[in-house]
Design an enzyme around this catalytic site. Structure first.
Site, PDB file in Angstrom:
ATOM      1  N   GLU A  76       0.805  -1.213   0.000  1.00  0.00           N
ATOM      2  CA  GLU A  76       0.000   0.000   0.000  1.00  0.00           C
ATOM      3  C   GLU A  76       0.843   1.270   0.000  1.00  0.00           C
ATOM      4  OE1 GLU A  76      -3.721   0.140   0.443  1.00  0.00           O
ATOM      5  OE2 GLU A  76      -3.400  -1.837  -0.395  1.00  0.00           O
ATOM      6  N   ASP A  94      -8.558   7.604  -8.221  1.00  0.00           N
ATOM      7  CA  ASP A  94      -9.231   6.329  -8.460  1.00  0.00           C
ATOM      8  C   ASP A  94     -10.743   6.452  -8.282  1.00  0.00           C
ATOM      9  OD1 ASP A  94      -9.387   6.688  -5.745  1.00  0.00           O
ATOM     10  OD2 ASP A  94      -8.640   4.692  -5.208  1.00  0.00           O
ATOM     11  N   THR A  99      -7.669   9.212  -0.130  1.00  0.00           N
ATOM     12  CA  THR A  99      -7.243   7.955   0.476  1.00  0.00           C
ATOM     13  C   THR A  99      -6.271   8.322   1.586  1.00  0.00           C
ATOM     14  OG1 THR A  99      -7.488   6.665  -1.552  1.00  0.00           O
ATOM     15  CG2 THR A  99      -5.958   5.816   0.096  1.00  0.00           C
TER      16      THR A  99
END
Length: 291
Positions: A76, A94, A99
């Protein structure tokens, strides 16, 4: 902060209302399984879930849990230092908004909202509480409306608060880690299998779409049985990883399957079902080691 390359590969999972879905589904008994028998003459006898609990150390053992966090962080964040990721936040383009944090909480998928709501319930006067109305409005969208221009700065500021770090730990465990480990134990798999489940939930969530964790597991059940149902653990995990790779390839951002191929599959081939260290693996071309 270290800027991870290939961060977009995780392609934040489709997981709207995932918290509600996980609890109901993760421990459910599968409807059917068309098993293929174990073929390895060296295969161990099937291990029941009850026997597993008494015989082996699960991924929830503190030392193994830390290893799991490092492995996920390698994929990640391109770093083993998972504790440095509490302050991480960016839009990785995305369509899931921002995020952030140790597990990639997203403003567009509900789990960031859940996190800030939980944090606020513990510490009402926190620096992120004022963004709750905006987080509710952007949930389900990639929008930053009401968050910019200071949300990222305030997130990083909140990450210096031990209560916020504990809130991230809490939500990671509630939504992702604990359901994965519980299902792994119910299926009679060891720490490696539990990790495979956890990594799948982290990437795909456990919604109702075909690539969610529950449906990856269901796809695997059409090929093999888990140990708790009389199957061989290695055969089952190979079937699960096959199903996971299929799910990853359904989305372009998941198409690099090295977090399975040159990590989990390597340990499975070596028979390291307990996920014992030392561990060596590669993700997206980078090599990692835990001694």
């Amino acid at each position: 902060m270290f800027t991870p390359h290939f961060r977009t590969i995780n392609a934040r999972r489709t997981r709207l209302a995932v918290g509600a879905l996980l609890g109901a589904a993760v421990l459910a008994v599968p409807v059917a399984a068309h098993a293929t028998p174990a073929t390895s003459p060296a295969a161990a006898a099937p291990l029941s879930a009850a026997a597993f609990g008494a015989k082996a150390t699960g991924l929830d053992d503190p030392a193994k849990k830390d290893v799991a966090m490092q492995i996920v962080s390698s994929a990640e964040n391109s770093s083993l230092d998972w504790k440095a990721q509490y302050k991480y936040i960016e839009d990785i383009d995305d369509d899931r908004g921002y995020t952030a944090g140790i597990i990639g909480f997203c403003s567009g998928t509900g789990d960031m909202l859940d996190l800030v709501e939980y944090y606020t319930s513990v510490k009402p006067d926190n620096v992120l509480a004022k963004y709750l109305p905006a987080l509710r409005k952007v949930n389900g969208t990639p929008s930053h409306k009401g968050l910019d221009p200071n949300f990222t700065k305030d997130w990083a500021k909140a990450a210096g608060d031990s209560a916020f770090k504990q809130a991230q730990d809490h939500e990671r465990d509630r939504v992702y880690f604990n359901p994965a480990v519980n299902q792994g134990k119910a299926d009679g798999v060891g720490a490696l299998g539990q990790f495979a489940y956890y990594d799948a939930i982290v990437m795909h969530g456990d919604g109702t779409d075909s690539t969610s964790f529950r449906n990856i597991r269901k796809r695997a059940l059409s090929k093999a049985k888990p140990p708790a149902q009389g199957g061989n653990e290695t055969t089952w995990l190979n079937a699960f990883l096959d199903a996971r790779v299929w799910a990853m390839k359904q989305e372009e951002a998941h198409s690099d399957t090295s977090r399975v191929d040159t990590a989990q599959r390597v340990w499975l081939k070596k028979g390291n079902l307990a996920l014992n260290t030392p561990l060596d693996w590669k993700v997206y071309g980078d090599s990692y080691h835990i001694g």
